[in-house]
Scaffold this motif. Sequence first.
Motif, PDB file in Angstrom:
ATOM      1  N   ILE A   1       0.638  -1.232   0.085  1.00 20.20           N
ATOM      2  CA  ILE A   1      -0.063   0.002  -0.036  1.00 20.20           C
ATOM      3  C   ILE A   1       0.890   1.207  -0.040  1.00 20.20           C
TER       4      ILE A   1
ATOM      5  N   ALA B   1       0.687   4.219  -2.479  1.00 24.34           N
ATOM      6  CA  ALA B   1       0.479   5.514  -2.055  1.00 24.34           C
ATOM      7  C   ALA B   1       1.414   6.279  -2.716  1.00 24.34           C
TER       8      ALA B   1
ATOM      9  N   GLU C   1       0.933   7.222  -6.204  1.00 23.78           N
ATOM     10  CA  GLU C   1      -0.449   8.396  -6.323  1.00 23.78           C
ATOM     11  C   GLU C   1       0.248   9.858  -5.876  1.00 23.78           C
TER      12      GLU C   1
ATOM     13  N   HIS D   1      -6.742  10.123  -4.052  1.00 23.62           N
ATOM     14  CA  HIS D   1      -6.275   8.733  -3.924  1.00 23.62           C
ATOM     15  C   HIS D   1      -5.084   8.487  -2.784  1.00 23.62           C
TER      16      HIS D   1
ATOM     17  N   LEU E   1      -5.046   6.191   0.677  1.00 25.36           N
ATOM     18  CA  LEU E   1      -3.973   5.047   1.050  1.00 25.36           C
ATOM     19  C   LEU E   1      -3.305   5.312   2.118  1.00 25.36           C
TER      20      LEU E   1
ATOM     21  N   HIS F   1      -5.607   4.569   5.109  1.00 22.43           N
ATOM     22  CA  HIS F   1      -5.375   3.178   5.254  1.00 22.43           C
ATOM     23  C   HIS F   1      -4.245   2.696   6.034  1.00 22.43           C
TER      24      HIS F   1
ATOM     25  N   ALA G   1      -8.365  -2.464   1.325  1.00 16.83           N
ATOM     26  CA  ALA G   1      -7.683  -2.095   0.232  1.00 16.83           C
ATOM     27  C   ALA G   1      -8.067  -2.347  -0.950  1.00 16.83           C
TER      28      ALA G   1
ATOM     29  N   ILE H   1     -10.509   0.270  -1.806  1.00 14.15           N
ATOM     30  CA  ILE H   1      -9.836   1.563  -2.403  1.00 14.15           C
ATOM     31  C   ILE H   1      -9.191   1.572  -3.786  1.00 14.15           C
TER      32      ILE H   1
END
Length: 267
Positions: free
Chosen positions: A79, A83, A86, A121, A125, A128, A193, A196
């Motif tokens: 993740i 991230a 993004e 986004h 993330l 999360h 996840a 997302i």
Amino acid sequence: MELRHRALQVLCLADPEQKAAAALDLQAQSATLSIAEQSPTPPSDASALPGRPERPELLRHTDVARRSPATPQGRAILIHAIAHIEFNAINLALDAVWRFDGMPRSYYADWMLVAGEEARHFRLLRDHLRSQGHDYGDFPAHQGLWTMCEKTQHDILARMALVPRTLEARGLDATPQIQAKLRQVGTPDALAAVGILDIILRDEVGHVAIGNHWYRWLCERQGVDPEIHYGTLVKQYEAPRLKPPFNEAARRKAGFTDNELRWLQQI
């Protein structure tokens, strides 16, 4: 303050949360701002572009650890990697806004839309990660997306060809595979996840479609065949080779033609 000048200011922000918030704010205001006829002057310190935090540590792509999503630590690393992509995508969209002169207003509006969605986004993330006891910056990352951004900084046609419709389009192929692995794990955090990534995949189809639209628009303006010229640009800028499997349904939604999909299968 003109839109493109403000986009450059946001690009130079180093704090991830400040950058995400400022990108969303600028997107909300963008319809009311003038575009700017001339490109803004970039900072004299080249290292300020783009602004980025001290962490994560940036390594070569081959040196970044890959872990199985079967473990909590492995899922956090996965993740975190997304991230980071993004976060870089916010920078890429803002750079497309401030850097290039002479485009229609709708071009700048499109890329501000992308910047805002990439900021959302990133926040999803990061939230999360925090829910799992981690944060953005906790693991090393790589800078491959921005490297291609630098290589294409003087050629908007190459930028549209090789960033949104090449590097970012890889996410259309990779995301369903990542989701399948997370579903196999089946834990609450893994399934969260997956949700997302559903949002990200939906939006990224639109982002790649924007890249395809402006790539073809520029090809028409310059009088070149988009399918032939793409192969030329891939070689000229040494773009990464794309590997199957390809998410053909998502790529078709994003505007890839049957000929382009066949070409991908042959390279």
